[in-house]
Every structure is written in structure tokens, then in C-alpha cells.
Motif scaffolding. Structure first.
Motif, PDB file in Angstrom:
ATOM      1  N   MET A 184       1.006  -1.233  -0.758  1.00 21.64           N
ATOM      2  CA  MET A 184      -0.333   0.303   0.038  1.00 21.64           C
ATOM      3  C   MET A 184       0.906   1.232  -0.202  1.00 21.64           C
ATOM      4  N   ARG A 185       0.491   2.714  -0.411  1.00 19.65           N
ATOM      5  CA  ARG A 185       1.395   3.842  -0.867  1.00 19.65           C
ATOM      6  C   ARG A 185       1.414   4.231   0.224  1.00 19.65           C
TER       7      ARG A 185
ATOM      8  N   THR B 110      -1.281   6.638   1.460  1.00 19.59           N
ATOM      9  CA  THR B 110      -1.836   6.344   1.956  1.00 19.59           C
ATOM     10  C   THR B 110      -2.048   6.632   3.435  1.00 19.59           C
TER      11      THR B 110
ATOM     12  N   HIS C 277      -6.181   0.412  11.113  1.00 17.80           N
ATOM     13  CA  HIS C 277      -5.426   1.211  10.858  1.00 17.80           C
ATOM     14  C   HIS C 277      -4.472   0.549  12.003  1.00 17.80           C
TER      15      HIS C 277
ATOM     16  N   SER D 241       2.728   1.863  11.051  1.00 16.75           N
ATOM     17  CA  SER D 241       3.602   1.080   9.453  1.00 16.75           C
ATOM     18  C   SER D 241       4.971   2.585   9.412  1.00 16.75           C
TER      19      SER D 241
ATOM     20  N   GLU E  39      -2.044   3.483   8.422  1.00 16.50           N
ATOM     21  CA  GLU E  39      -1.915   3.443   7.510  1.00 16.50           C
ATOM     22  C   GLU E  39      -3.091   2.148   7.092  1.00 16.50           C
ATOM     23  N   PRO E  40      -4.269   2.032   6.206  1.00 20.97           N
ATOM     24  CA  PRO E  40      -5.155   0.649   6.940  1.00 20.97           C
ATOM     25  C   PRO E  40      -4.447  -0.017   6.167  1.00 20.97           C
ATOM     26  N   ASP E  41      -4.674  -1.550   7.179  1.00 21.81           N
ATOM     27  CA  ASP E  41      -4.386  -2.426   6.851  1.00 21.81           C
ATOM     28  C   ASP E  41      -4.785  -3.157   5.709  1.00 21.81           C
ATOM     29  N   PRO E  42      -3.751  -3.880   4.506  1.00 27.16           N
ATOM     30  CA  PRO E  42      -4.479  -4.159   3.969  1.00 27.16           C
ATOM     31  C   PRO E  42      -5.396  -5.627   3.960  1.00 27.16           C
ATOM     32  N   GLY E  43      -5.052  -6.114   4.851  1.00 24.60           N
ATOM     33  CA  GLY E  43      -5.339  -7.635   5.463  1.00 24.60           C
ATOM     34  C   GLY E  43      -5.913  -7.269   7.063  1.00 24.60           C
TER      35      GLY E  43
ATOM     36  N   ARG F  39      -0.275  -6.084  12.670  1.00 24.58           N
ATOM     37  CA  ARG F  39      -1.865  -5.503  12.862  1.00 24.58           C
ATOM     38  C   ARG F  39      -2.117  -4.431  13.612  1.00 24.58           C
TER      39      ARG F  39
END
Length: 429
Positions: free
Chosen positions: A1-2, A5, A63, A66, A75-79, A111
């Protein structure tokens, strides 16, 4: 993730991570609440279904921490998956034993830094749900608001302001004396023993009707009364130290009281630490209980706390991290501020699947070296008090009994007309 974000950590977020690094275990800088319920505990599947429905009301919970040490961000956690944040505990015979277990539980850094524990035994035919978050991830007000959304009524919750009040111009001439360094404490025996950096919790419960009745007789607010009772508890813990021949006679213990400095237009009101502290001198060495209560009434005056919140909000908005890091060691030195206190109010009744909570107990953070943190939570018609103590503090198990004894003594003095009416003010939330 960039990285675009992400949300850069605020100064207080980063300093909370630094304080956590001073502890033997990172879990000492976790905070939250233990919600006790009666009856048979639900299955994990049922709690997870409930959690999945509610986390949509709290996008901040997705979030994670990171970035490197120099540029940390949320940052938003993609998982992100609520299942990874629901834990189980067999529990114990009562809240104290249970709290000791929960205080040791880690929050994995891979997480978002929060978790919900399903506790199957909390003593006396009860079970519990415990929410915990890292203090860098949330402050006490954000954690309470999170509990209200996770375990409050099903209807869509109304927005809750997490600020002490909207920002106003700062009266710097009045507030600058508040930033003077605290006096070094050399007269409290609790600081003589080396800290164990392992903690134990004890609890007390009070009917709010008693505190309201006492407040009407004394003119004090509930937070002022709670500080007065905390002062009496500290006097009872070391009675010889505060007497006429004691080293603390006429002196006070400095406590840190959290005050919110979150901006009212914060787009992520449940993310990050936005709490500064107001110093409160607990007049343990003052021999007159009427004078002790009066001093605490002035210390918890609404105007004073609001002015401090305004000033801290301005300072923290402009404070470089490097400067904050340089002042960190003094700000967490127990020889200058040996204990913490917190006033928390749950404004929405908590429960699970129609079962109301019978108790809501705070699990506060512990500053390295501090022997004691006293936090009280108002929920429905009860006040629930947590005494979180370093295991080096002798007599910590007597604190709930001392709290009740102090309340009875205040009630008797008030009935006899011994108290004059103290200056009233709104307490911190």
C-alpha cells in the motif's frame, strides 16, 4: 500500500511508543476496559459476528502502524480481519486475577494495535469482554468511545465530542506558571522500593447515589470527591509519613490527570493519542480534611482545566518530535510525578446481546517507575474504581477497603456539617 494513504503519527503517538520502550514489556502502555456480564458466556462465533457488524462504525480500527522509526504512520491494513483481533481467555476467580492475566497480553505489531478478549470466567457466575489498545493507537477517551460503539445499543450512535471544549485563544500569562517543573518527591515511602515493572489490579464499586448525596452536602463534583478519596487512600497507606512528625507533613503528591486536546474537526477521532496532562497536587500532608477537599476543588476547577487544554493543544501542534523526546525522561520521572489518575465516563449503557454489563473497569497505562494509577469509570448508576499498582507497592491489596472507609468517613463528617462547601467545577472527561 502506498505511503500516501498513511497518516503520520502525531508527537504524542510517537512519545507513547518511546515510553513503551522504557518498560520491560510493551503491554504496560496498553489501556482499555474490562466489561463484566452475568450468565453463560457466548460462543466465539457469536462474538465474532457481533464484532464484524460493529467495526464498520469505527474505520480507525483498520489502521496499523507502518513506516520506519523516522517516518512512522498509521495506514489502512490491507489484510484487516476482525477475526485476528478477537482473543479468548479462560479467565479466573475474579476481576483482580483476571486483570493480572490481561495486563500481560501482547498486541502484535503486524496488525492494528487493539484487541477484544472473550473471557469465559470472571468469578461469581460472570464472564467478560475486555477491549485493549496501545496508548499510541488510542487515548482513554477514544477507547471509551470505541467501547460504546462496540458494546453500546444497536441503534446508530450519535457523534461524541472527544475534546474537552472547542479551542479558544490561550491566556498565556495565566497558564505559563502551570508549566513549571514539579517538585521532587522525597517523602513518599512507596518510591523507596525499586519498581518491579509487573502490575496488580484491585477494584472498588460505589453507588453513584452516595457520591451525589455527598456532593450536595459538600458542594464538590464527583471527580473532586474521587480525588479527595484517592488522597485519603494514600494517607491511609502510609499514615506515619503524613502525620505531624512525618517527612510529608504539609506536603502534597503530584498526580497527572489526563485532559483531551483532540481537535473538534479531527477526521479520525478514534485514532491516536490526543491527551495531555494537568498536574494535580494531592494534599496528603494537609491535616484538615475540609482544607484538603477545598484545595482539590480549586485544582479541578473547570476554567483551569479548559485553559490548560487550550495551551497544550497549541504547544503540541507545534512541538517538534526531537524536543518532545528530549523532555521525555523528566516527564515520566516518578520522583517528580509519582502517580496518575483518570476520570472516565461511559455515557451509553454497555452490554452484549441483551445482557447488560454489571461492571466496567478501566485498565490504564503505567508510567515507568510509578507505583500507582487510580482510574474511575462512571457507568449507569455505579462508579467502578481501578487501583493499578506496581507489585513493589506494599499494601496495594488494601486500597479498595481504604477507599470505602474514606467514603464512609466523608459521609459522616458531611452529615455532621463539618465540611464547608468547596468551590465547584466540572471535572475532566
Amino acid at each position: 500500500m502506498r505511503s500516501s494513504t498513511g497518516v503520520p503519527l502525531a508527537v504524542l503517538d510517537r512519545l507513547s511508543l518511546d515510553v513503551a520502550a522504557l518498560h520491560a514489556t510493551d503491554s504496560a502502555l496498553h489501556l482499555g476496559g474490562l466489561v463484566v456480564l452475568e450468565g453463560e458466556p457466548p460462543s466465539r462465533v457469536r462474538v465474532l459476528e457481533h464484532l464484524r457488524r460493529r467495526v464498520g462504525l469505527l474505520p480507525e480500527l483498520a489502521h496499523r502502524l507502518s513506516g520506519g522509526p523516522g517516518r512512522p504512520r498509521w495506514e489502512p491494513d490491507p489484510g484487516f480481519d476482525p477475526d485476528r483481533h478477537l482473543y479468548e481467555s479462560a479467565g479466573g476467580a475474579g476481576p483482580s486475577a483476571l486483570a493480572a492475566e490481561l495486563l500481560r497480553q501482547p498486541l502484535p505489531r503486524d496488525r492494528p494495535l487493539w484487541g477484544l478478549w472473550l473471557v469465559r470466567r470472571a468469578g461469581g457466575g460472570r464472564w467478560a469482554l475486555c477491549y485493549r489498545a496501545h496508548h499510541a493507537f488510542q487515548d482513554g477517551a477514544a477507547a471509551v468511545a470505541t467501547l460504546e460503539r462496540l458494546l453500546g445499543p444497536e441503534e446508530a450512535p450519535r457523534g461524541r465530542a472527544l475534546t474537552f471544549r472547542p479551542p479558544r485563544p490561550v491566556d498565556w500569562a495565566a497558564v505559563l506558571p502551570e508549566f513549571r517543573p514539579a517538585r521532587r518527591v522525597t517523602w513518599w515511602p512507596a518510591l523507596d522500593a525499586p519498581p518491579a515493572q509487573a502490575y496488580t489490579a484491585a477494584f472498588a464499586d460505589v453507588d453513584m447515589a452516595r457520591l451525589h448525596a455527598l456532593g450536595r452536602r459538600t458542594g464538590a463534583t464527583v471527580p473532586q470527591l474521587c480525588l479527595a478519596l484517592t488522597t485519603e487512600v494514600l494517607r491511609a497507606l502510609h499514615p506515619d509519613g503524613w502525620g505531624p512528625d512525618g517527612p510529608g507533613h504539609g506536603l502534597a503528591l503530584r498526580a497527572n490527570l489526563g485532559i483531551s486536546v483532540r481537535d473538534p474537526d479531527d477526521p479520525r477521532p478514534h485514532l491516536g493519542n490526543r491527551v495531555a496532562v494537568a498536574g494535580v497536587d494531592l494534599p496528603c500532608g494537609e491535616p484538615d480534611p475540609d482544607e484538603r477537599l477545598d484545595r482539590l476543588g480549586r485544582a479541578l476547577d473547570h476554567t483551569r482545566l479548559a485553559r490548560l487544554a487550550d495551551a497544550h493543544r497549541v504547544v503540541l501542534r507545534k512541538l517538534p518530535y526531537r524536543i518532545g523526546r528530549l523532555t521525555l525522561s523528566r516527564s515520566v520521572d516518578a520522583r517528580y510525578t509519582p502517580l496518575g489518575v483518570a476520570d472516565l465516563r461511559v455515557r451509553r449503557p454497555l452490554g452484549f446481546a441483551g445482557t447488560p454489563a454489571t461492571g466496567v473497569y478501566a485498565l490504564p497505562v503505567m508510567v515507568p517507575g510509578q507505583p500507582l494509577f487510580v482510574a474511575w469509570v462512571t457507568h449507569r448508576r455505579r462508579l467502578h474504581v481501578t487501583f493499578l499498582a506496581d507489585r513493589s507497592l506494599a499494601g496495594a491489596e488494601r486500597l479498595p477497603e481504604a477507599w470505602e472507609s474514606a467514603l464512609v468517613a466523608h459521609e459522616r463528617r458531611a452529615e455532621a456539617g463539618a465540611f464547608t462547601r468547596t468551590g465547584s467545577g466540572a471535572g475532566a472527561s
